[in-house]
Design an enzyme around this catalytic site. Structure first.
Site, short mmCIF file in Angstrom:
data_model
loop_
_atom_site.label_atom_id
_atom_site.label_comp_id
_atom_site.label_asym_id
_atom_site.label_seq_id
_atom_site.Cartn_x
_atom_site.Cartn_y
_atom_site.Cartn_z
N CYS A 25 0.83 -1.22 0.00
CA CYS A 25 0.00 0.00 0.00
C CYS A 25 0.86 1.27 0.00
O CYS A 25 0.42 2.33 -0.46
CB CYS A 25 -0.92 0.00 1.21
SG CYS A 25 -0.09 -0.41 2.76
N HIS B 248 -2.39 6.86 3.17
CA HIS B 248 -0.94 7.04 3.19
C HIS B 248 -0.56 8.22 2.29
O HIS B 248 -0.91 8.25 1.10
CB HIS B 248 -0.22 5.80 2.64
CG HIS B 248 -0.32 4.58 3.51
ND1 HIS B 248 -0.80 4.60 4.80
CD2 HIS B 248 0.04 3.29 3.26
CE1 HIS B 248 -0.74 3.37 5.29
NE2 HIS B 248 -0.24 2.56 4.39
P1 NAP Z 1 -4.90 -8.13 10.31
O1 NAP Z 1 -5.93 -7.11 10.61
O2 NAP Z 1 -3.89 -8.45 11.36
O3 NAP Z 1 -5.66 -9.50 9.88
C1 NAP Z 1 -4.97 -10.71 9.75
C2 NAP Z 1 -5.86 -11.84 9.27
O4 NAP Z 1 -5.05 -13.03 9.22
C3 NAP Z 1 -7.04 -12.14 10.19
O5 NAP Z 1 -8.12 -12.64 9.43
C4 NAP Z 1 -6.49 -13.27 11.08
O6 NAP Z 1 -7.49 -14.17 11.56
C5 NAP Z 1 -5.61 -14.03 10.09
N1 NAP Z 1 -4.54 -14.75 10.79
C6 NAP Z 1 -3.67 -14.27 11.71
N2 NAP Z 1 -2.88 -15.27 12.19
C7 NAP Z 1 -3.29 -16.40 11.56
C8 NAP Z 1 -2.90 -17.78 11.64
N3 NAP Z 1 -1.92 -18.18 12.44
N4 NAP Z 1 -3.53 -18.68 10.84
C9 NAP Z 1 -4.52 -18.30 10.00
N5 NAP Z 1 -4.96 -17.02 9.92
C10 NAP Z 1 -4.34 -16.08 10.67
O7 NAP Z 1 -4.04 -7.73 9.01
P2 NAP Z 1 -4.47 -6.79 7.77
O8 NAP Z 1 -4.08 -5.40 8.00
O9 NAP Z 1 -5.88 -7.10 7.40
O10 NAP Z 1 -3.48 -7.30 6.64
C11 NAP Z 1 -3.66 -8.55 5.96
C12 NAP Z 1 -2.56 -8.69 4.91
O11 NAP Z 1 -2.69 -7.63 3.96
C13 NAP Z 1 -1.14 -8.57 5.50
O12 NAP Z 1 -0.29 -9.42 4.78
C14 NAP Z 1 -0.80 -7.11 5.25
O13 NAP Z 1 0.60 -6.91 5.17
C15 NAP Z 1 -1.47 -6.88 3.91
N6 NAP Z 1 -1.82 -5.47 3.65
C16 NAP Z 1 -2.42 -4.69 4.59
C17 NAP Z 1 -2.76 -3.37 4.28
C18 NAP Z 1 -3.41 -2.44 5.26
O14 NAP Z 1 -3.52 -1.24 4.94
N7 NAP Z 1 -3.86 -2.90 6.42
C19 NAP Z 1 -2.50 -2.88 2.99
C20 NAP Z 1 -1.91 -3.72 2.04
C21 NAP Z 1 -1.59 -5.01 2.39
P3 NAP Z 1 -8.10 -14.06 13.08
O15 NAP Z 1 -9.00 -12.87 13.08
O16 NAP Z 1 -8.81 -15.34 13.23
O17 NAP Z 1 -6.93 -13.88 13.99
#
Ligand code: NAP
Length: 368
Positions: free
Chosen positions: A160, A255
């Protein structure tokens, strides 16, 4: 074309990016969610129970998804046979595990569109910004052949952090002015760290001048987006250099980037660059894809814009908003750019990728 919607799943549907998919796909004309998968913590729970304590969206959880039982992402036995593709917004501690997980879905015939960084460096996995490198879809058959996938494949969205400056730089190059050096400082919102993300005592009344892994991604990923297709996949571009500093700031979404750049030979005039940005259109606009912003780059004249609070939602959160183009005493020009990190930079950008894949026939029914 059949009027039936394509059926998609959200791996990581309980996280911040996952919740954005739930929100953005509520009324999508082509796609409907039939599967949500997350960690063992959420496994077996109705989606409402799994997510209610951390729901961050400004809308209610859609009624029909409230009772959908969350699957463990590693549980392939419960996969719905009708799934046409999945979005991957999963976050695991080990990137190799994410890589292998996404390829397992592809092996099972399910196309994966990922927000995770695990596969961004994989040569035969396209890293797509549809306005810039839609040609890279040609790498999908190469990946399928190399990995023996009959229907599935993996494509990724870049980080992002780079979203706001890639289209403005690309537009200038498309107009015939090659760029050779880019220095960028990003000011990144807290939602970029997922949920619960950055501790409140770390970020309220403060900024944090370090985001793990972000500077490397912001310097390397543009080279792949601008890369060329080879028989193996994508070869990174070598004649442009990025230097990045990434800072976390106390903003919810959006951002900002402050960019200075140097052209290789001819330097365009200031007004010409603004015209280039304002008239920039690409394939998603030509195809009129549902999530395509009408104006991918919006240039604002006001000297104090863009601002996250006022400009991040421009054109459904899918446009990049740019301002303050001016001379730079060290390189040629500098400007400020902004994009919504969880919409254009994550879920919305991936939905646009999926729309392009559908139109290009990459989601033909499995077995058809
Ligand atoms: P997040 O809020 O921390 O969500 C993580 C997700 O992964 C949740 O559904 C969680 O499930 C699951 N998860 C965590 N540990 C796990 C495990 N051991 N086994 C299976 N599932 C697991 O993260 P996010 O911000 O949504 O980001 C998700 C991805 O997108 C990341 O790789 C991040 O780098 C990328 N990203 C994020 C953004 C942003 O702006 N936030 C932008 C671009 C890319 P539970 O709820 O069950 O724990």
């Amino acid at each position: 074309m059949s009027s039936e919607k394509l059926k998609c799943g959200i791996l990581g549907g309980t996280g911040i990016v996952g919740q954005n998919y739930i929100k953005l796909l509520r009324n999508h004309p082509w796609f409907e969610i039939i599967d949500i998968a997350a960690s063992p913590r959420s496994e077996g729970k109705p989606y409402y129970d799994a997510v209610k304590s951390k729901w961050q969206m400004d809308c209610e959880i859609p009624q029909k998804l409230r009772t959908l039982v969350v699957r463990n992402v590693f549980d392939f036995d419960s996969l719905d046979k009708n799934l046409d593709f999945v979005f991957s917004a999963i976050s695991l501690p080990n990137k190799e595990e994410v890589k292998s997980l996404e390829f397992q879905y592809a092996k099972k015939g399910i196309p994966v569109i990922s927000n995770n960084s695990a596969n961004r460096g994989t040569t035969d996995v396209p890293m797509l910004i549809p306005e810039i490198n839609h040609e890279h879809l040609k790498v999908i058959p190469i990946q399928q052949k190399r990995r023996n996938f009959t229907h599935g494949f993996v494509i990724v969205k870049p980080n992002c952090s780079i979203q706001s400056y890639m289209a403005p730089l690309h537009a200038i190059e498309q107009a015939g002015y090659e760029i050779e050096k880019v220095v960028v400082t990003t000011l990144q919102a807290v939602s970029g760290a997922g949920f619960p993300g950055v501790a409140s005592l770390d970020i309220i009344d403060n900024i944090v001048p370090y985001i793990e892994g972000e500077e490397e991604k912001s310097e390397k990923e543009p080279l792949k987006v601008f890369g060329r297709i080879t028989s193996e996949g994508i070869s990174n571009r070598e004649d442009i250099t990025f230097s990045a500093t990434c800072i976390r700031v106390p903003v919810t979404d959006g951002h900002i980037a402050s960019i200075s750049f140097k052209c290789k030979d001819t330097i365009p005039k200031n007004e010409e660059i603004i015209n280039i940005w304002r008239s920039y259109r690409s394939l998603p606009q030509e195809l009129n894809l549902p999530f395509a912003p009408k104006h991918p780059i919006i240039y604002l004249e006001n000297v104090d814009r863009p601002q996250p609070k006022k400009d991040r939602a421009n054109d459904k959160g899918m446009a990049v908003t740019v301002g303050r183009l001016r001379d730079d005493n060290v390189l040629d020009y500098k400007f400020i750019s902004l994009s919504h990190n969880t919409i254009r930079g994550a879920a919305g950008g991936a939905i646009l990728n999926a729309e392009l894949l559908k139109v290009k026939g990459f989601f033909e029914k499995r077995g058809s």
